[in-house]
Design an enzyme around this catalytic site. Structure first.
Site, mmCIF file in Angstrom:
data_model
loop_
_atom_site.group_PDB
_atom_site.id
_atom_site.type_symbol
_atom_site.label_atom_id
_atom_site.label_comp_id
_atom_site.label_asym_id
_atom_site.label_seq_id
_atom_site.Cartn_x
_atom_site.Cartn_y
_atom_site.Cartn_z
ATOM 1 N N ASP A 48 0.896 -1.236 0.034
ATOM 2 C CA ASP A 48 0.086 -0.187 -0.206
ATOM 3 C C ASP A 48 0.820 1.210 -0.078
ATOM 4 O OD1 ASP A 48 -1.744 -2.185 0.556
ATOM 5 O OD2 ASP A 48 -2.990 -0.899 1.991
ATOM 6 N N LYS A 88 -7.293 3.039 -3.001
ATOM 7 C CA LYS A 88 -7.734 3.048 -1.465
ATOM 8 C C LYS A 88 -7.885 4.393 -0.966
ATOM 9 C CE LYS A 88 -5.187 1.834 2.728
ATOM 10 N NZ LYS A 88 -4.175 1.152 3.335
ATOM 11 N N LYS A 115 -10.452 -0.410 -2.301
ATOM 12 C CA LYS A 115 -10.103 -0.526 -0.831
ATOM 13 C C LYS A 115 -10.684 0.779 0.096
ATOM 14 C CE LYS A 115 -6.578 -1.511 2.941
ATOM 15 N NZ LYS A 115 -5.406 -1.920 3.328
#
Lengths: 291, 312
Positions: free
Chosen positions: B149, B212, B248
């Site tokens: 991430d 995300k 996400k």
């Protein structure tokens, strides 16, 4: 000048310091002693029970963490605020009670206010009376201290609507418990007005939560809730109380109910430090004695 | 690549990233639709399925300076069997940690279906030197991370240096190798839904496997409207290029109810094909307990007590 339109109060539930309608959106009619419609009260659901218990749970530590003196001050403040709204309480008690005279209503309201004062006084004294230093066979201080059980679920008695509720509620919260109260199903209005005074009395949000609605719908989820530590089933009929006790047993929840003597609401026996003890757990501490 | 510059024009008409059109967002309509989707009532067997799905798509996260190897190990145990007494509960999708703790998580999760995710690339600000950020990504992958991430360079993005933001993500994608790349947009810092959609598109064309919402390190994080905005960007991307990018959501998701609202938003916008761990994740730390409590309520008929569930 035409007649004014009536401005009627919406009787809502009291959850986490806010006045809320039911999550379910329902309501039910409340009728007075002469079958007149008094108001529509909220018909709470099990989700309201869940929300109220969550509010009570999160308020409990902070409330128990207040000094006893401060809790006493706050309970006394409840009496002060009730006193200033005495006429409203009298009117509600009068309308709800069958065969209730104005003098009866006035007396009940006064007794309810005095009961708060009485328990306010106990806030910083009950631990001394109910606990103490125990003599033990060894060089230790041995101290017993009553501590609040946590969250108490309460079913308020039906009639009269105000004094029994206060008589059961005040000893529960004075020690640092928080409460989820199911108001009387038949006469819930005084309980909602009591909630309004609690909201103005420095009682922290969530310490007292008052739900209205049908007992047979609300008692089982309250009794079965794992986060409820003690149950006061004084207002339950025998059949529902038995079912609630079964639910409570599965999660080791203490069940309490008012004795016949305690149900003489107006007399001295209805107020007692042992009622505070009923919702306390005794903690015993050992400490070595110095030289 | 030249039309990357086209993105710098302020109007929607000429807005494009590497050949992908970016349409303007109707903010009022977006919020209204998101709010409407969040009123959907989910009961009984659907609720049970939603709760299990929420667990299966969860990235169980701990991103604190105080994370110890022991704490990460405990988290990994929970990730495999979220409820110690009920092994019918599925395991979560991944455990998300800081790079230094990746080896610990990788060892604890070896021979399990749970993936190891690592934040990297100068998380949470993303303003470390580029070489250091890329090296961190490569290090995390080498240490055993299956997913990385990284954060969007908001400094570059907000000042209009889209090419730089794009190149950095593309670089990170390269450094990732076979690991999945999730790009955190930190939507709370982007300012508007148009910017969120633009950043989503930029991250997707630059090679992100997932986009995300948030780092969880600032006050504003995932909201239903932001989730819907990003889901629509993913849908646009799929329609225009045929590429399916995952979503996400992270930050501020604490209750089971929020979780199934997001499942509804994603299901309604992207279809059931996205309701799998391959294309949808919920990043959370405290959500799991609430989902387990709801699950136990469905099973036993009793409302549960938070104290009965693990702290971490």
């Amino acid at each position: 000048m035409s007649d004014r339109l009536a401005v009627n109060k919406t009787y809502k539930q009291f959850i986490g310091g806010a006045f809320e309608r039911s999550e379910s959106g329902r309501s039910y009619p409340v009728v007075g002693a002469e079958d007149q419609l008094l108001a529509h009260a909220v018909q709470g659901s099990r989700k309201d029970v869940r929300d109220a218990v969550a509010a009570a749970r999160s308020a409990q530590e902070g409330w128990a963490g207040r000094t006893a003196y401060n809790r006493g001050q706050i309970l006394y403040r409840v009496a002060e605020v009730m006193e200033s709204r005495r006429d409203e309480f009298c009117a509600e008690v009068l309308r709800a009670g069958e065969g209730c005279t104005e003098a009866d209503a006035s007396e009940e309201t006064a007794a309810a206010i005095d009961r708060w004062v009485w328990y306010a006084g106990w806030a910083d004294k009950f631990a001394t009376v109910l606990g103490g230093a125990n003599p033990v066979a060894g060089p230790y201080f041995n101290l017993s201290v009553p501590e609040p059980v946590g969250v108490v679920g309460m079913v308020a008695p039906d009639e009269p609507p105000l004094l029994p509720l206060v008589s059961r509620l005040a000893p529960v919260i004075v020690s640092g418990n928080t409460a989820v109260v199911l108001a009387s199903e038949r006469c819930p209005l005084a309980a909602v007005t009591l909630a309004e005074t609690l909201a103005l009395s420095d009682v922290p949000s969530g310490v007292v939560n008052i739900l209205t609605g049908h007992q047979d719908e609300l008692v089982p989820p309250l009794a079965g809730h794992v986060a409820v530590d003690s149950l006061d089933l004084t207002g339950c009929d025998a059949e529902l109380a038995a079912e609630a006790a079964r639910q409570a047993a599965a999660t080791i929840t203490r069940v309490v109910s008012a004795s016949p003597a305690e149900r003489q609401w107006a007399v001295e026996a209805a107020q007692s430090p042992y009622l505070i003890d009923a919702f306390c757990e005794t903690k015993t501490v050992w400490h070595p004695k110095g030289r | 690549m030249t039309d990357l510059l086209a993105i710098e024009t302020p109007t929607g008409a000429a807005d494009a990233v590497a050949g992908v059109r970016i349409t303007p967002v109707d903010a009022v309509g977006l919020e209204q639709r998101a709010a409407a989707l969040c009123t959907r009532s989910i009961k009984t067997s659907s609720k049970a399925a939603a709760l299990d799905l929420a667990i299966r798509v969860m990235d169980l996260t701990t991103l604190e300076g105080a994370d110890t190897p022991e704490r990460v190990e405990a988290l990994c145990t929970r990730a495999r069997h979220p409820d110690a007494v009920d092994w019918s509960v599925p395991s979560v999708a991944a455990v998300c940690v800081y790079p230094e703790l990746v080896p610990v998580a990788a060892e604890a999760l070896a021979h399990s279906a749970v993936a190891v995710a690592s934040v990297a690339g100068g998380f949470p600000a993303g303003l470390a030197p580029l070489e250091a950020r890329l090296a961190e990504v490569a290090w995390a992958v080498a240490a055993g991370a299956d997913e990385v991430d990284i954060v969007l360079n908001r400094s570059a993005f907000l000042s209009g240096r889209y090419q730089k933001a794009y190149d950095e993500i593309a670089g990170a994608k390269q450094a990732c190798g076979s690991a999945h790349l999730k790009v955190i947009l930190e939507t709370g810092e982007l300012g508007s839904y148009d910017q969120i959609r633009r950043a989503s598109m930029l991250a997707m064309v630059a090679g992100a496997d997932f986009i995300k919402t948030s780092t969880g390190k600032i006050g504003t994080s995932a909201t239903p409207a932001v989730a819907l905005c990003m889901a629509e960007a993913i849908r646009d991307m799929a329609e225009q290029t045929g590429r399916s990018v995952g979503l996400k959501l992270a930050g501020g998701i604490r209750t089971a109810k929020q979780a199934w609202h997001y499942l509804v938003i994603v299901g309604e916008t992207l279809g059931p094909g996205w309701l799998t761990p391959e294309r949808f994740r919920l990043g959370a730390s405290s959500l799991l307990n609430d989902v387990l409590m709801q699950r136990a309520k469905l099973r036993d008929g009793r409302y549960q007590r938070r104290e009965d569930y693990s702290v971490d």
